[in-house]
Design an enzyme around this catalytic site. Structure first.
Site: not given
Lengths: 398, 266
Positions: A90, A112, A374
């Site tokens: 991220k 969010e 990830s």
């Protein structure tokens, strides 16, 4: 196959900008600024520096020798996004967008978050660039990802627990959009996945494609198969995009929950229908009236009824194959990877690992699979513990 | 001529501003919706805006969100909605506008949904997440069937865009009064009055301009009427009355409130 910048904000028929009028000037301003900055050398240089010094890029490709040996078949490689600052991919996107926001003169950032990884990455980027962050998170998710809530707060972000709808990621997006409508002048909405109105899907893909670019460089030859998990689809599109025009087989893994034949899953590409939500036309989980369905996945980060429009396009073009992996299979893969390699994967990434395990057996030893790992799984250990305890009980009943 | 256009023509000759009253269908029940509609008609509402609930109403504030969720929990389906509209049509010829979100139409295809709506007796549509960029197919379908497409504009909508939106709008133009979601109480801002003035200029008298979002009191209505609005739209205030009123009194209380507001438009 060449995609590039989506024409009129659409990937084929998917995407677009279905937005309340109040947001139209903000989206236009964002698009204009982003398209300008996209090729700006100084911006690229500044972001590149941050990605190296702050986030920890490039991330390694790791040959999972023990896992490969245990399963037998194709060589399994892991793209270690879990080693990035914050523990997930991220940060690639939040640094890019926060830097853009700063250039645009916005001081207040909203975002969010589902599992909390995007929230944490936003809070980190904002702390490092001197911006104020407020994070919307579904109430249910704040309970199952408590640790990330506290991390965000420690990093100086304000966390709003959202108690409307299903109280998960989609409701957090609703609430963030309402905030943006209300504070449109002062606020930058830092969306975390490859979803939302144009230009978000493009922007998030651009910031995440570093994953696939590195894979291409690090692997001696183009891998036979590339796999990534798909919720909204940011790590997946980042992995896939640079490999679209190669001959690698590309597979996206959705959350199959308790099975795609039940209603308890989050697999719109596998079992959904076209529709409009959160500013985009894409595949959605919905009922016969067009009401968005409540979704289920053991991983909060995949628990979303929609998917990025570029994935919808890649599915319809048959360039990427999308499959679903159940909660049980994901947990199993989580345990296998943890024990064979000493790597605790995020439950999201465990879905991708599960599929690699499934197909590698049938592949040749000379072939290779790259799985994007990830994120790391520290945030998930309570969920796994609970799951294992329950399952032991169930087995005893039998 | 559409019922909406006819209504505005009538009001114009009487020098009245239109009162457009919103309620959420199926909140708290189908029966209550019919009572509220009767109350609105009795109180003198000129146009009724019926909300059809959507699971993810991003343009709505807490009051209408709550009503949407409850209506859905009560099992409100599209089929119920159309049957309620047909019932209203047996009693009244008042213009009826449907407010919902794009996916509800998209799911059945624009053409199919709009023709069903028309058949039931709906005169116009409001879709707060339908932007002008994505509206081609929708507007084409509505034109074909003879359904008014009521677009929203915001205080920050620029002139060129405003003109583009007006081109696709029929019935009336919905001007959002505030930066925010529905039902948020605020004072009346100067920027809203300026925007109203500019929107009226852009509309060139060809299309009526209604003001909504946060319009809830007689004072609000009076202020917008005196500032030149062709219509005022009241929503969350009705929902709050319905929320706090026993079923058998909904019609009367809604009628009383509506009458008070309507008096300020004359």
């Amino acid at each position: 196959m060449k995609i590039g910048i989506p024409k009129n904000g659409r990937f084929g028929e998917f995407g677009g900008k279905y937005i309340p009028e109040t947001l139209a000037p903000a989206i236009e301003e964002l698009e204009k600024n982003y398209l300008k900055i996209r090729n700006d050398k100084n911006f690229k240089k500044e972001l590149g520096r941050l990605l190296i010094d702050y986030a920890g890029r490039p991330t390694p490709i790791y040959f999972a020798r023990n896992l490969t040996k245990t399963i037998g078949g194709a060589k399994i490689y892991l793209k270690r996004e879990d080693l990035l600052h914050g523990g997930a991919h991220k940060i690639n996107n939040t640094l890019g967008q926060a830097l853009l926001a700063k250039r645009m003169g916005k001081k207040r950032i909203i975002a969010e978050t589902g599992a909390g990884q995007h929230g944490v990455a936003t809070a980190m980027a904002c702390a490092s660039l001197g911006l104020k962050a407020e994070i919307y998170m579904g109430y249910v998710d704040t309970l199952r990802q408590k640790q990330n809530v506290f991390r965000m707060e420690l990093l100086g972000a304000k966390v709003h627990a959202v108690k409307s709808g299903s109280m998960t990621l989609k409701d957090a997006i609703n609430e963030a959009m309402r905030d943006w409508i209300t504070n449109v002048d002062s606020t930058y909405y830092l969306l975390g996945s490859a979803v939302g109105p144009h230009p978000y899907p493009l922007m998030v893909r651009d910031f995440q494609k570093v994953i696939g670019i590195e894979i291409k460089k690090q692997m001696k030859k183009i891998p036979s198969v590339v796999i990534a998990c798909v919720g909204g689809g940011s790590n997946a599109i980042g992995t896939f995009y640079p490999l679209i025009d190669t001959n690698a087989k590309i597979i996206g893994i959705e959350a199959g929950g308790k099975g795609v034949k039940t209603k308890l899953h989050s697999a719109p590409l596998t079992a959904g229908k076209k529709g409009v939500l959160h500013g985009m036309m894409t595949y959605l989980m919905q009922d016969e009236d067009g009401q968005i369905s409540e979704t289920h996945s053991i991983s909060a980060g995949l628990d979303y009824p929609g998917v990025g429009p570029e994935h919808a396009y890649l599915k319809d073009k048959n360039r990427v194959e999308y499959k679903a992996v159940t909660d049980d299979e994901a947990i199993n893969a989580f345990l296998i990877l943890t024990r064979t390699e000493g790597i605790i994967p995020a439950l999201e990434s465990a879905h991708a690992i599960a599929h690699a395990i499934k197909i590698s057996k049938k592949m040749k030893k000379t072939e290779s699979i790259v799985v994007t790992l990830s994120g790391r799984g520290d945030k998930d250990i309570d969920i796994v513990k609970e799951y294992l305890a329950k399952n032991v009980k169930n087995k005893r009943k039998v | 001529m559409s019922r909406i256009k006819e209504k505005f023509n009538q009001l114009k000759s009487k020098k009245e501003t239109a009162l457009i009253s919103y309620i959420m269908t199926g909140y708290p029940s189908e029966k209550a919706t019919l009572s509220a509609v009767r109350g609105l008609i009795q109180g003198g509402a000129d146009i009724i805006e019926l909300g059809f609930p959507f699971s993810d109403p991003i343009a709505d504030g807490p009051t209408i969100q709550m009503a949407s969720t409850e209506s859905l929990n009560n099992g409100t389906k599209i089929d119920n909605f159309f049957s309620i509209v047909k019932k209203i049509r047996k009693e009244s010829n008042i213009p009826l506008v449907l407010m919902t979100y794009t996916n509800i139409l998209y799911n059945q295809t624009y053409l199919k949904f709009i023709s069903r709506a028309k058949q039931a007796g709906i005169d116009g549509l409001i879709l707060p997440d339908m932007s002008i960029e994505e509206s081609n197919e929708y507007v084409k379908a509505a034109k074909k069937i003879g359904m008014d497409t009521i677009f929203l504009v915001s205080p920050n909508t620029e002139k060129d865009r405003l003109e583009q939106i007006i081109k696709s709008t029929s019935g009336f133009l919905y001007m959002v009064a505030v930066f925010g979601t529905t039902g948020v109480q605020t004072k009346i801002h100067k920027y809203t009055l300026d925007a109203l003035k500019n929107t009226k200029i852009a509309a060139k008298g060809k299309i009526p301009v209604g003001v909504g979002f946060g319009v809830s009191t007689e004072k609000d209505v009076q202020k917008y009427v005196s500032s030149g609005a062709d219509a005022v739209i009241v929503g969350s205030a009705n929902i709050k009355i319905i929320e706090n009123t026993p079923a058998n009194k909904i019609q009367t209380r809604i009628a009383i409130f509506t009458k008070k507001l309507k008096n300020k438009t004359r």
